[in-house]
Every structure is written in C-alpha cells, then in structure tokens.
Scaffold this active site. Structure first.
Site, PDB file in Angstrom:
ATOM      1  NE  ARG A   1      -4.237  -1.394   0.233  1.00 15.85           N
ATOM      2  CZ  ARG A   1      -5.288  -1.595   1.027  1.00 15.85           C
ATOM      3  NH1 ARG A   1      -5.516  -0.779   2.028  1.00 15.85           N
ATOM      4  NH2 ARG A   1      -6.096  -2.575   0.783  1.00 15.85           N
TER       5      ARG A   1
ATOM      6  NE  ARG B   1      -7.646   5.028   2.179  1.00 15.67           N
ATOM      7  CZ  ARG B   1      -8.499   4.163   2.702  1.00 15.67           C
ATOM      8  NH1 ARG B   1      -9.740   4.522   2.948  1.00 15.67           N
ATOM      9  NH2 ARG B   1      -8.100   2.952   3.016  1.00 15.67           N
TER      10      ARG B   1
ATOM     11  NE  ARG C   1     -10.504   7.018  -3.060  1.00 13.48           N
ATOM     12  CZ  ARG C   1     -11.808   7.236  -3.010  1.00 13.48           C
ATOM     13  NH1 ARG C   1     -12.345   8.177  -3.760  1.00 13.48           N
ATOM     14  NH2 ARG C   1     -12.569   6.516  -2.219  1.00 13.48           N
TER      15      ARG C   1
ATOM     16  CG  ASP D   1      -8.762  -3.646  -4.611  1.00 11.29           C
ATOM     17  OD1 ASP D   1      -8.281  -2.964  -3.696  1.00 11.29           O
ATOM     18  OD2 ASP D   1      -9.488  -4.634  -4.416  1.00 11.29           O
TER      19      ASP D   1
ATOM     20  CE1 TYR E   1     -13.020  -7.986   1.048  1.00 13.90           C
ATOM     21  CE2 TYR E   1     -11.134  -9.326   0.441  1.00 13.90           C
ATOM     22  CZ  TYR E   1     -11.675  -8.274   1.152  1.00 13.90           C
ATOM     23  OH  TYR E   1     -10.881  -7.519   1.968  1.00 13.90           O
TER      24      TYR E   1
HETATM   25  O1  CP3 Z   1       0.028  -1.789  -2.357  1.00 18.14           O
HETATM   26  C1  CP3 Z   1      -0.206  -0.900  -3.207  1.00 18.14           C
HETATM   27  O2  CP3 Z   1       0.205   0.282  -3.090  1.00 18.14           O
HETATM   28  C2  CP3 Z   1      -0.919  -1.300  -4.492  1.00 18.14           C
HETATM   29  C3  CP3 Z   1      -2.304  -1.120  -4.525  1.00 18.14           C
HETATM   30  C4  CP3 Z   1      -3.222  -2.053  -3.751  1.00 18.14           C
HETATM   31  C5  CP3 Z   1      -4.497  -1.633  -3.285  1.00 18.14           C
HETATM   32  N1  CP3 Z   1      -5.156  -2.714  -2.816  1.00 18.14           N
HETATM   33  C6  CP3 Z   1      -4.992  -0.271  -3.358  1.00 18.14           C
HETATM   34  C7  CP3 Z   1      -6.142   0.113  -2.526  1.00 18.14           C
HETATM   35  C8  CP3 Z   1      -3.104  -3.402  -3.456  1.00 18.14           C
HETATM   36  C9  CP3 Z   1      -1.929  -4.334  -3.666  1.00 18.14           C
HETATM   37  C10 CP3 Z   1      -4.348  -3.818  -2.882  1.00 18.14           C
HETATM   38  C11 CP3 Z   1      -4.646  -5.189  -2.495  1.00 18.14           C
HETATM   39  C12 CP3 Z   1      -5.853  -5.455  -1.713  1.00 18.14           C
HETATM   40  N2  CP3 Z   1      -7.121  -4.977  -1.894  1.00 18.14           N
HETATM   41  C13 CP3 Z   1      -5.910  -6.384  -0.665  1.00 18.14           C
HETATM   42  C14 CP3 Z   1      -4.757  -7.214  -0.211  1.00 18.14           C
HETATM   43  C15 CP3 Z   1      -3.828  -6.418   0.616  1.00 18.14           C
HETATM   44  C16 CP3 Z   1      -4.274  -6.259   2.037  1.00 18.14           C
HETATM   45  O3  CP3 Z   1      -4.388  -5.108   2.458  1.00 18.14           O
HETATM   46  O4  CP3 Z   1      -4.466  -7.287   2.684  1.00 18.14           O
HETATM   47  C17 CP3 Z   1      -7.224  -6.404  -0.178  1.00 18.14           C
HETATM   48  C18 CP3 Z   1      -7.736  -7.235   0.964  1.00 18.14           C
HETATM   49  C19 CP3 Z   1      -7.978  -5.514  -0.973  1.00 18.14           C
HETATM   50  C20 CP3 Z   1      -9.435  -5.248  -0.892  1.00 18.14           C
HETATM   51  C21 CP3 Z   1      -9.655  -3.852  -0.507  1.00 18.14           C
HETATM   52  N3  CP3 Z   1      -9.409  -2.782  -1.330  1.00 18.14           N
HETATM   53  C22 CP3 Z   1     -10.137  -3.363   0.717  1.00 18.14           C
HETATM   54  C23 CP3 Z   1     -10.487  -4.216   1.924  1.00 18.14           C
HETATM   55  C24 CP3 Z   1     -10.193  -1.976   0.591  1.00 18.14           C
HETATM   56  C25 CP3 Z   1     -10.732  -0.983   1.581  1.00 18.14           C
HETATM   57  C26 CP3 Z   1      -9.677  -0.757   2.586  1.00 18.14           C
HETATM   58  C27 CP3 Z   1      -9.819   0.585   3.222  1.00 18.14           C
HETATM   59  O5  CP3 Z   1      -8.902   0.803   4.016  1.00 18.14           O
HETATM   60  O6  CP3 Z   1     -10.722   1.352   2.908  1.00 18.14           O
HETATM   61  C28 CP3 Z   1      -9.701  -1.623  -0.664  1.00 18.14           C
HETATM   62  C29 CP3 Z   1      -9.540  -0.273  -1.207  1.00 18.14           C
HETATM   63  C30 CP3 Z   1      -8.164   0.146  -1.564  1.00 18.14           C
HETATM   64  N4  CP3 Z   1      -7.294  -0.612  -2.311  1.00 18.14           N
HETATM   65  C31 CP3 Z   1      -7.560   1.396  -1.293  1.00 18.14           C
HETATM   66  C32 CP3 Z   1      -6.299   1.389  -1.894  1.00 18.14           C
HETATM   67  C33 CP3 Z   1      -5.285   2.495  -1.955  1.00 18.14           C
HETATM   68  C34 CP3 Z   1      -8.206   2.552  -0.543  1.00 18.14           C
HETATM   69  C35 CP3 Z   1      -9.198   3.134  -1.477  1.00 18.14           C
HETATM   70  C36 CP3 Z   1      -9.479   4.595  -1.305  1.00 18.14           C
HETATM   71  O7  CP3 Z   1      -8.676   5.429  -1.772  1.00 18.14           O
HETATM   72  O8  CP3 Z   1     -10.537   4.905  -0.751  1.00 18.14           O
END
Ligand code: CP3
Length: 358
Positions: free
Chosen positions: A40, A44, A53, A89, A166
């Site tokens: 990540r 944010r 964003r 994602d 999911y």
């Molecule tokens: O790592 C990186 O910088 C690359 C981008 C990346 C994102 N998601 C961006 C993201 C990667 C590799 C992921 C993988 C991902 N997505 C996982 C596995 C990693 C982990 O954290 O275990 C999972 C479980 C997801 C599913 C997912 N996507 C969730 C549960 C959420 C919400 C989380 C939250 O904190 O709101 C997301 C959204 C998400 N994916 C964001 C980002 C930057 C936040 C979105 C936003 O800007 O509102």
C-alpha cells in the site's frame, strides 16, 4: 543456472531490472543493500494520493491507466523504494466473473450479488479472456515506461481463498461464517469456485507479466482464518495451481497474514518469497521455512511512532535477517491511512543505511 532462474522468456526483462536488489533478493543472491518496498505504498496516507483521489472514485482510479500509473510512479519515487507495485485492487478480477463490485464510502468493498449457496457458483462466468482487465495491463505498460530502469514493477492478485471470502461474504468479514459454511458443507461447490478463481488468476498474472511486470505477488490476506488441516485440504491445491501457472523466471511472492501456523504449508503451495506478518519472529519463521526468500515482518503500527523508534525496529528486523541472501524488507501488512509520511520515508532510509553491505 536453473531453468526457473533464467531471465530468458520474461518479456521486457532488461539486465538492469534482472540485477536489481529486489530481483536478486527474490533469487536469494547477494545484494548491495536489503531491498525495501511497502505494501500500500501508494495510498491515502500520502497527500498527493488524496488529491488525485478527491477527483475520482477508487474504481475510476484503478480503471484509468494514466491515473493508476501516476500514483504508482509518484509513490515509488517519493519513497525511493526498491520496487513499485502497480496501483490496482485484488477485487477487480471478480467483475468479469459476473459479480457486481462497489467501493462504498467508508465501508470498503461491497459485492451486491455474493455467492451464498453451491448453486450460485454455477452462475459465475469462467474468465477465459482476461481482456476485461486491459486497463491494468495498460497501466503496467505506462508505469514501466515512467519508472527508473532499475526499479522492478510488481503485478499482483488476491489468492483464491481471500477472493473466495469476498465473493461469498459480499465484503469484508470478521468470522468468515458464510465462507466456512460453504467450505465445510459443500466441498464440490467450494472446489469448483476455488478452481474457477485459480484459472482466472493464472491468466491474469501472466497478462500482467506480458505487459511488463517483473514479479508477481499473491495476497492471501485473510487465509489466517483457517487452521492447517483446512488450508491443506481446501486452499493449498488451488493456490499451488495459480503459482505453478506463472511464467518461468518471474518470481512469485506468496503473502498472507495471521499465518504463523500455516507457513510450511504456504511454502508447499509455492512461491519464491514467503510474506510474513509481524506476529512471528523473522528468524524463527525463516528457519522453519528453510530454502526460500522471505519478505515483511515490520509492524505497520510502528509507523505511527517517530523516526528514531522506526529506525530501531528496522534494525531489529535486519538483525534477525542477518544479511542472509533472500530478504526483502517490507511491512507485515499494508500502510494504514493515517500514517505520517515522514516515518515512512525514515523507514526506507533506515533500511538502506543499516543494511548497506561493506
Ligand atoms: O500496495 C499498493 O500500493 C498497491 C495497490 C493495492 C491496493 N489494494 C490499493 C487500494 C493493493 C496491492 C491492494 C490489495 C488489496 N485490496 C488487498 C490485499 C492487501 C491487504 O491489504 O491485505 C485487499 C484485501 C484488498 C481489498 C480492498 N481494497 C479493501 C479491503 C479496501 C478498503 C480498505 C480501506 O482501508 O478502505 C480496498 C480499497 C483500496 N485498495 C484502497 C487502496 C489504496 C483505498 C481506497 C481509497 O482510496 O478509498
């Protein structure tokens, strides 16, 4: 050199990428310093990310290659990390399966038509053609052009269990009751779902490699909900089939959290690099795992302290790795949204300084 470790046949693999510290560490070769990148890293916690964003929904950011590429490259350059991960994602792949995905404000992902019963599995579409995710491959091509020539780009997907959770729960979950009920009561439907996911993932990862990703990572973020017997029976064969389908010469990082009791089985499922969370000691985990590279282990909550504390704990992780070849420094899970950027920058600097080989 073994067939696995040959760069021949890996699209776009230059000498500079192949010999970069991250790629060398994946192959357990010596490195000038321990490579570091952070899950990540484009997120944010960064003001520049929040500015982008503010103009797009999260899914729009993923689906506009120029935007996904911009935030990927920005984060890698700002932090001076040794690898970038494409902004995308794990859930994007479920859309072409026929699932309706939304990122609801403040709620995280929501799937409007989840799979609940065995019969729901048969209405999912086989993802024969991963062209539906062309926007990801285009983002990879654009990013590869913009990144420094010695910074590898990591492609990724969710691992079958985490994606199934999911798809079945319809979003995040605490106890995975629906997922486990299907798994325990309808093994036929469970394996059908997991193998449908696994086939899609193999094609998806190789399309990312074809577009210019030098390595790939499987995120099995929630697999720690299972015990070893369940992992072996219900998960391992499917994760293994994804990993085995990845183009030879492309390192695979196999990451999960809450996996202290599963590490040997994760290794059995495959991967050149096993991702660790912070609930295990790195040295103990590595001696259990044996001949494989390891990644992770730094508690992301430490990034809420201060640069001195961050540095001291980075030193402890490096001490446990003891300069053995095959260590990729990373967090035990993703950077959290409110993390102060200066501590993240301090972590990367500390790893580079403290690990510089004489
Ligand atoms: O790592 C990186 O910088 C690359 C981008 C990346 C994102 N998601 C961006 C993201 C990667 C590799 C992921 C993988 C991902 N997505 C996982 C596995 C990693 C982990 O954290 O275990 C999972 C479980 C997801 C599913 C997912 N996507 C969730 C549960 C959420 C919400 C989380 C939250 O904190 O709101 C997301 C959204 C998400 N994916 C964001 C980002 C930057 C936040 C979105 C936003 O800007 O509102």
């Amino acid at each position: 050199m073994s067939e696995e470790k040959s760069r021949a046949g890996v699209p776009g693999m230059t000498q500079a990428l192949w010999e970069s510290p991250f790629m060398r560490a994946c192959r357990r070769e010596s490195v000038p310093h321990t490579p570091v990148w952070l899950m990540r890293q484009a997120g944010r916690y960064m003001r520049e990310y929040r500015e982008v964003r503010a103009r797009h929904t999260f899914l729009e950011m993923c689906k506009r290659p120029e935007v996904a590429s911009e935030v990927t490259v920005y984060a890698a350059k700002r932090l001076k990390v040794d690898a970038a991960i494409i902004f995308a994602d794990i859930l994007l792949i479920i859309e072409p399966m026929g699932l309706e995905l939304e990122f609801a404000k403040g709620e995280g992902p929501v799937i409007h038509n989840p799979v609940r019963a065995g019969r729901d599995v048969s209405r999912l579409r086989e993802v024969e053609d991963v062209g539906a995710l062309d926007y990801v491959y285009e983002a990879i091509r654009m990013t590869r052009r913009e990144l420094p020539g010695n910074v590898p780009l990591i492609g990724f997907c969710g691992a079958p269990f985490t994606l199934a959770s999911y798809i079945i729960e319809g979003g995040g979950s605490k106890n995975y009751v629906n997922t486990k009920r299907l798994m325990y009561t309808d093994a036929g439907a469970w394996h059908a779902l997991m193998s449908l996911i696994a086939r899609a993932l193999g094609r998806y990862l190789n399309a990312q490699v074809g577009a210019g990703a030098q390595a790939v990572q499987l995120f099995d973020s929630w697999v720690g909900a299972l015990g070893p017997d369940e992992y072996r029976e219900f998960v391992l064969p499917h994760t293994r089939s994804v990993i085995q389908s990845v183009t030879r010469g492309v390192p695979v990082v196999h990451f999960g959290t809450g996996t202290a009791s599963l590490l040997e089985l994760m290794k059995e499922a495959g991967g050149d690099v096993i991702g660790l969370d912070w609930r295990v000691r790195l040295d103990e985990a590595w001696s259990r795992l044996g001949d494989v590279a390891v990644m992770g282990n730094f508690d992301p909550a430490l990034l809420f302290t201060n640069p001195e504390t961050v540095r001291e704990h980075a030193r402890r992780v490096l001490e446990q790795a003891a300069n053995r070849p095959g260590h990729v420094f990373n967090l035990g899970h993703g950077i959290m949204p409110e993390t102060p950027v200066e501590n993240v920058v301090a972590l990367v600097e500390a790893v580079h300084e403290l690990s510089a080989r004489a």
